[in-house]
Structure formats: C-alpha cells, structure tokens
Design an enzyme around this catalytic site. Structure first.
Site, PDB file in Angstrom:
ATOM      1  N   CYS A   2      13.481  11.976   1.994  1.00 58.04           N
ATOM      2  CA  CYS A   2      14.864  12.463   1.946  1.00 58.04           C
ATOM      3  C   CYS A   2      15.048  13.779   2.707  1.00 58.04           C
ATOM      4  CB  CYS A   2      15.285  12.690   0.496  1.00 58.04           C
ATOM      5  SG  CYS A   2      15.008  11.276  -0.570  1.00 58.04           S
ATOM      6  N   ARG A  27      12.001  10.900   9.232  1.00 53.53           N
ATOM      7  CA  ARG A  27      11.330  11.015   7.937  1.00 53.53           C
ATOM      8  C   ARG A  27      11.428   9.731   7.127  1.00 53.53           C
ATOM      9  NH1 ARG A  27      11.126  16.854   6.459  1.00 53.53           N
ATOM     10  NH2 ARG A  27      11.121  16.281   4.273  1.00 53.53           N
ATOM     11  N   TRP A  75      15.864   8.372   0.578  1.00 56.62           N
ATOM     12  CA  TRP A  75      14.864   7.318   0.445  1.00 56.62           C
ATOM     13  C   TRP A  75      14.830   6.966  -1.028  1.00 56.62           C
ATOM     14  CZ3 TRP A  75       9.899   6.706  -1.805  1.00 56.62           C
ATOM     15  CH2 TRP A  75       9.128   5.650  -1.287  1.00 56.62           C
ATOM     16  N   ASN A 100      16.591  16.220  -3.096  1.00 56.27           N
ATOM     17  CA  ASN A 100      15.300  15.602  -2.777  1.00 56.27           C
ATOM     18  C   ASN A 100      14.387  15.777  -3.979  1.00 56.27           C
ATOM     19  OD1 ASN A 100      16.300  15.270  -0.217  1.00 56.27           O
ATOM     20  ND2 ASN A 100      14.945  16.768   0.753  1.00 56.27           N
ATOM     21  N   GLY A 101      13.555  14.775  -4.256  1.00 62.18           N
ATOM     22  CA  GLY A 101      12.602  14.901  -5.345  1.00 62.18           C
ATOM     23  C   GLY A 101      12.898  13.957  -6.486  1.00 62.18           C
ATOM     24  N   GLU A 479      -8.122   2.799   9.166  1.00 60.57           N
ATOM     25  CA  GLU A 479      -6.913   3.292   9.812  1.00 60.57           C
ATOM     26  C   GLU A 479      -6.267   2.209  10.677  1.00 60.57           C
ATOM     27  OE1 GLU A 479      -3.898   5.886  11.343  1.00 60.57           O
ATOM     28  OE2 GLU A 479      -4.997   5.665   9.459  1.00 60.57           O
ATOM     29  N   LYS A 483      -2.442   0.792  10.149  1.00 60.82           N
ATOM     30  CA  LYS A 483      -1.428   0.787  11.195  1.00 60.82           C
ATOM     31  C   LYS A 483      -0.794  -0.597  11.342  1.00 60.82           C
ATOM     32  CE  LYS A 483      -1.240   4.907  12.178  1.00 60.82           C
ATOM     33  NZ  LYS A 483      -1.405   5.034  10.722  1.00 60.82           N
ATOM     34  N   GLU A 486       1.455  -1.370   8.326  1.00 58.68           N
ATOM     35  CA  GLU A 486       2.603  -0.469   8.242  1.00 58.68           C
ATOM     36  C   GLU A 486       3.768  -0.923   9.115  1.00 58.68           C
ATOM     37  OE1 GLU A 486       1.535   4.172   7.460  1.00 58.68           O
ATOM     38  OE2 GLU A 486       0.748   3.326   9.299  1.00 58.68           O
ATOM     39  N   HIS A 502     -20.555  -9.848   0.700  1.00 59.50           N
ATOM     40  CA  HIS A 502     -20.326  -9.563  -0.719  1.00 59.50           C
ATOM     41  C   HIS A 502     -18.904  -9.904  -1.143  1.00 59.50           C
ATOM     42  CE1 HIS A 502     -24.254  -7.760  -1.135  1.00 59.50           C
ATOM     43  NE2 HIS A 502     -24.022  -6.986  -0.079  1.00 59.50           N
ATOM     44  N   LYS A 601       8.285   9.248   6.477  1.00 57.68           N
ATOM     45  CA  LYS A 601       7.359  10.052   7.264  1.00 57.68           C
ATOM     46  C   LYS A 601       6.695  11.133   6.422  1.00 57.68           C
ATOM     47  CE  LYS A 601       5.283  11.440  10.917  1.00 57.68           C
ATOM     48  NZ  LYS A 601       4.235  10.580  11.486  1.00 57.68           N
TER      49      LYS A 601
END
Length: 606
Positions: A2, A27, A75, A100-101, A479, A483, A486, A502, A601
C-alpha cells in the site's frame, strides 16, 4: 504494498496526488483512490482498476480539485478489493483517512464504535480508525490523532483530513514508513519519497510513534511520548529517469539488463576489503563476533542462503540463515557475539524489521543491514550498514536487487576472512579482480537471451517445473523457481539435486521440465549422476552449463552454455539466465510481468 500520498498547497493538488500514486504502482496494489477537501467538504474518487482509470475519473467524471488531499494505493488484507473497501475511507462525510498496515484489535474497536452508533460500510480494519478519530475529535485534529493512535494495536501509517480544518493533513506511523516532504509554501506526506519526486527533494523521515501535522505554514511533529520533536530534513535527489521504461518491454526486462551497471556501482571503489566499508564501528564489531545470523524474507532470504556458503568456506565463520517471519515466533538461543545481518531491498520489510527488533530484544547488540535504501527504517535501526546501489527497482520480482545483495554479501565474506587471517594479500587481489570483471561476464550472459527465448516458448505450455542445483547453487535454483512461479504462474519448486531420489523423482515425467544449474565445480560429477536419474525416468532436462563441463545437447537434454566458469562468484552469473527464462515465459503466457497477481513489491505488513 500500500502507498500513501498527502499534500497541503495553494494550488489544485489532485495532479500531484495522482502522479504520486502512479510512482508507487510498482509496490503492487489492487485498488486506489484520492480524496480532497473541496468547498469545505470531503470528496473522493476510487477505483479497483489501475491509477490510469482513477485519473480518468478525476479529470473527466468527478472533476475533482482541491488544495488539501490524501491518496492511496491498497493491497487488500481485510476485505476484498472492491470499491467500498478502497481508500480513502470516510467517517460521516467529515473525516477522510488512508492507512497502510494492519490493526490487530480492530474487532474490539469496531464493537465499541458500533455501540456509539457508528455504521460500518466496509470490511476493512481501516474504517475503525476513521470512526475512532471522528468520535474523539474536539477541534484539534493533531491532538485527536495523537490520542486515537494510543488505542491502536498493530502496524500503521495513516494520513487524515477533517473538513473543519481545511488546510491540514495529519499523519502517524508505527511499524510502517511515512515521510514528510518539505516544499515552499506547501508540504507533503508519503509512504515513499519516490512518490514526491518532482514536487520536492527535501524530506524528513518520521520515527516510530511519531505524529505529524502538515499545513501551508510548516510541519509539527510529536514523538511517541507526545513531546515536540525535530526530525532532520535531508535532501534526497529525485529518482528521475530511474522510473522510465525506455526501450524495454517491461521494467523487469530493463532491470535484468541493468545488472552489470548496478553491480559496478555496488562494488567498493577501494583496492582492499576493509571493515570500514560497513561503517566506522565495523572493525571493532568484526573483531568481537564469532558467528553470523542472517534474517531475511523471499528473494533476500535466498541471497542469505548463498552467503552462508561464502561465509563458512571463505571466512570460516559459522552462519545461520533464518526466514525472518518465522524467527521471531520461535524460541531461539541468542548469542551476543553473533553478528545479525538483515537483508532487504526496501529496508521497510515488516517481517525483517520485526525480526531485527526481536533479535535486539534477546541481547544481540551487533547488527548490520544490507539494503538498497539509505534512508530506510532498517538502515536507521542497525549498528552497521552496507548499501547496495541497484537503483529503483520497479518490477515486483526482484532481479538487480538480488544480484547486488549477493555482491555485498561476498564483500562481507572476504572482509571477514581477511580480518580473521584466512585471506592473504594475493588472494585478496584475486577476489577484487574477479569482482571487477563480473559486470563484463554478466554482459556475456545477457547475450544468451535469444536461446532462452526459444526455451521459454516450450515452458509457456507447461504447468509444473523442477529446478535442481547443488551446494552453492542450490539457493540459485530456489531463486529460479521463485521467479518462474511469481510471474508466469507456473508451479515450480527447487531441490538439491542429491535429494531427487528421496521423493521428487516421483514427479518426473516428460511433461515436467527439469531446469539444472551446472557449474564446473567439485560437485559436477555428482550432479551429472542426478541428471541421469532424470533421463532414466523420461524427464526433459534444460541445463545451464559452464563451458568446460562436457555436458552437451542430446536426446532428453537441452543445454545453454554459459560463457565462463566464475568460481565462488558463479551464483551471480547463473541466476541471470534463470531470471530471463522466467521473464520470457511470463511474456509468452501473457501475464502482467511487472505487477503479478496477489503480490506486492515492498511487503510492509506481517
């Protein structure tokens, strides 16, 4: 996550607010809105589309204008991303508020306010703040907000306007960032200085518990105890062209190709790995520590996992890597002689900051932030800091922030190794030469893009993928998988290649591509055996192999050959083609590369 923008001026402030939201789009958000005091009344426009749609509403439909206002990108946490949950939130057409929060005690506050006759029209936790402020208002918005936030439990950054004080915006922060922008005859609030680029370059960064009032005349701040406070006003240069897309299709692609420059800017200019690269007190701190504790989330966590190999093999120092969101919720054994290293692109990651505070509360006194933002909360709260120089990263899926973090962590490993007597002058010079050649080596890797595009067309038809790596390159496989999922929404996971037998081998069929990171290191022969296990089950291997590995394309194996083997720094080279594979696969599938669904973000809530 946010974003907040607020302003008081002697001009129509709506274009500044909307432009601020546009600059915060990177963001991540799923709704947006703006509210102003117009002719003594709060008016607003909200949208569950993009900021461009909000701008259309403001200009053509509502013709919104005013000299005092607030704006927000949301968000969703509490309540779906629908218009009535979008900010700004109103209370009885008197108070307008953005937040925000997360307010943890919002249910108790909501019941209390319902008992006072307040009707709730959203599912947000934010609405309780607006009604609480309205219920407590006695003519002084600054004092009211100071009193109201005492009843809030959780994290917040808020900006509030009241129709009875038409030239005032009041803000407060606890656990979420908020900055003051100082102008000439006008003043601003924002969750990120980037939002105000072009309006001012003078900023004061609020501290935890601060409440601020901005008016045409100036700025007034009270600290958590209600006492008048002064916060240093700093000149922060505007980000200018950093947010321009230029010739690239997406910001993620632009940022992938900016990595040679970002790493060049991050590599220290000195000819030696000295402790003062990390701060004036670093030499004393480094001489006292006997271990490392790394705290981070997401991509930054994977950079920490990679660094563990460097710190233990080069500096011979025991290293533990923890997911920040988990660390503070388990009982751990603190070691006051351990250096706590926090890693974050923004320096505002709520889980990592909370983990840092938890570590400090346990008695960890030595702390180091590796971060891309010099003015961030994390940098201000640690004893030492090393700034990466990735520049502004717009794409939600991190690329250049990750490789600059790896660069910084490698510098840390060699610096500690030198202080501990494990790196002599000859070895130090070799490491420095390797680092300085790294940007040129990366340019050679970027030239592989056409081959990777060909692979991406095959990957775009898949729904699952497996990534394999061994040793130092296992975190790089992690990583790479992150990616891909995402931004392309293909399910992907990563394993140490030796763990195939395994369990994961049961998933391998010709329908699942298996991406393998194959550097020419001590584990290459073991890795080749693992690859044969995949081939024997009909799996299709896609291998990024160093030039001298003798792995060639044949039935069941497709190979892209890396330009050169790069020793300890090989992970920085090998992650770049994985970034490009994810990017071009997402493009082939037509997803929103820079703003993937459900992601943000800067994650500023727990």
């Amino acid at each position: 996550m946010c974003g907040i923008v607020g302003a008081v001026a002697q001009r129509n402030i709506v274009p500044v607010l909307v432009e601020g939201l546009r600059r915060l789009e990177y963001r991540g958000y799923d709704s947006c809105g703006v509210a102003v005091l117009s002719n003594g009344e709060p008016r607003r426009a909200r949208s569950v589309a993009r900021v461009a749609d909000l701008d259309e509403q403001v200009v053509r439909e509502t013709q919104l204008s005013g000299m005092t206002g607030i704006a927000h990108t949301r968000w969703a946490t509490h309540g779906a991303p629908v218009t009535h949950n979008a900010h700004p939130i109103f209370s009885r057409d008197t108070v307008a508020l953005v937040h925000n929060g997360i307010i943890e005690n919002y249910e108790a506050l909501r019941e209390m306010l319902r008992g006072k006759g307040y009707e709730f029209v959203s599912q947000t936790d934010t609405e309780v703040i607006a009604h609480l402020i309205h219920s407590m208002y006695r003519g002084d918005l600054f004092q009211t907000v100071r009193d109201a936030v005492q009843q809030l439990h959780g994290a917040y950054a808020i900006a509030v306007i009241h129709k009875d004080q038409p030239h005032t915006v009041v803000g407060a922060r606890q656990g979420s960032p908020l900055v003051v922008g100082v102008g000439e005859g006008e003043n601003f609030l924002a969750s990120d200085a980037l939002a105000l680029a072009g309006s001012t370059d003078r900023f004061a960064f609020l501290e935890e518990g601060d409440v601020v009032e901005i008016t045409l005349e100036g700025v007034k701040i009270a600290d958590r105890d209600g006492l008048p406070a002064q916060r240093e006003v700093r000149v922060v240069s505007a980000y200018g062209g950093a947010v321009e897309l230029g010739p690239y299709r997406h910001f993620m692609q632009k940022e992938i190709f900016e990595q040679p420059r970002a790493i060049t800017d991050t590599i220290p200019q000195s000819d030696s790995f000295d402790a003062d690269l990390f701060g004036e007190k670093a030499a004393g701190v480094f001489s006292e520590i006997d271990s490392i504790l790394i705290l981070a989330c997401g991509t930054s966590y994977y950079s920490g996992l990679t660094a563990k190999y460097w710190l233990e093999s080069i500096a011979k120092i025991p290293t533990q890597v923890e997911i920040a969101s988990e660390y503070r919720y388990r009982e751990s054994v603190p070691n006051p002689k351990s250096l706590v290293v926090t890693i974050s692109q923004s320096g505002e990651t709520a889980d990592t900051i909370a983990a840092l505070k938890h570590a400090q509360s346990l008695g960890h006194k030595h702390t180091l932030a590796i971060c891309n933002v010099a003015t961030s909360a994390m940098v201000r709260q640690t004893e030492l800091a090393f700034l990466t120089h990735a520049g502004t990263e717009i794409g939600v899926a991190s690329t250049k922030a990750f490789t600059t973090q790896l660069t910084a962590l490698f510098v840390l490993a060699v610096t500690l190794a030198k202080m501990r007597g494990f790196v002599d002058a000859k070895r130090e010079a070799a490491y420095l030469a390797q680092l300085r050649h790294l940007p040129a080596a990366l340019n050679s890797v970027l030239a592989l893009e056409p081959q990777i595009i060909a692979w991406s067309e095959e990957f775009a038809r898949k729904e699952n993928a497996l990534f394999l790596g061994r040793g130092l390159h296992y975190p790089i496989a992690l990583e790479g998988a992150l990616k891909l999922k995402e931004i392309s929404y293909i399910h992907a996971e990563a394993y140490p290649a030796g763990e195939l037998k395994h369990g994961p081998l049961a998933l391998v069929t010709e329908a699942m591509p298996v991406v393998t990171v194959a550097p020419n290191d001590a584990l290459l022969d073991k890795l080749k055996s693992n690859m044969q296990e995949v081939r024997a089950r009909g799996g299709e291997l896609y291998v990024f192999a160093d030039a001298d590995t003798r792995i060639v394309s044949e039935d069941g194996i497709q190979v892209i050959r890396m330009p050169e083997h790069y020793g300890a720094l090989s992970p920085i080279l090998h992650v770049v083609p994985l970034q490009m594979l994810a990017y071009h696969t997402a493009c082939a599938r037509g997803t929103d590369v820079d703003k993937p669904r459900n992601l943000a973000k800067s994650v500023t809530v727990e």
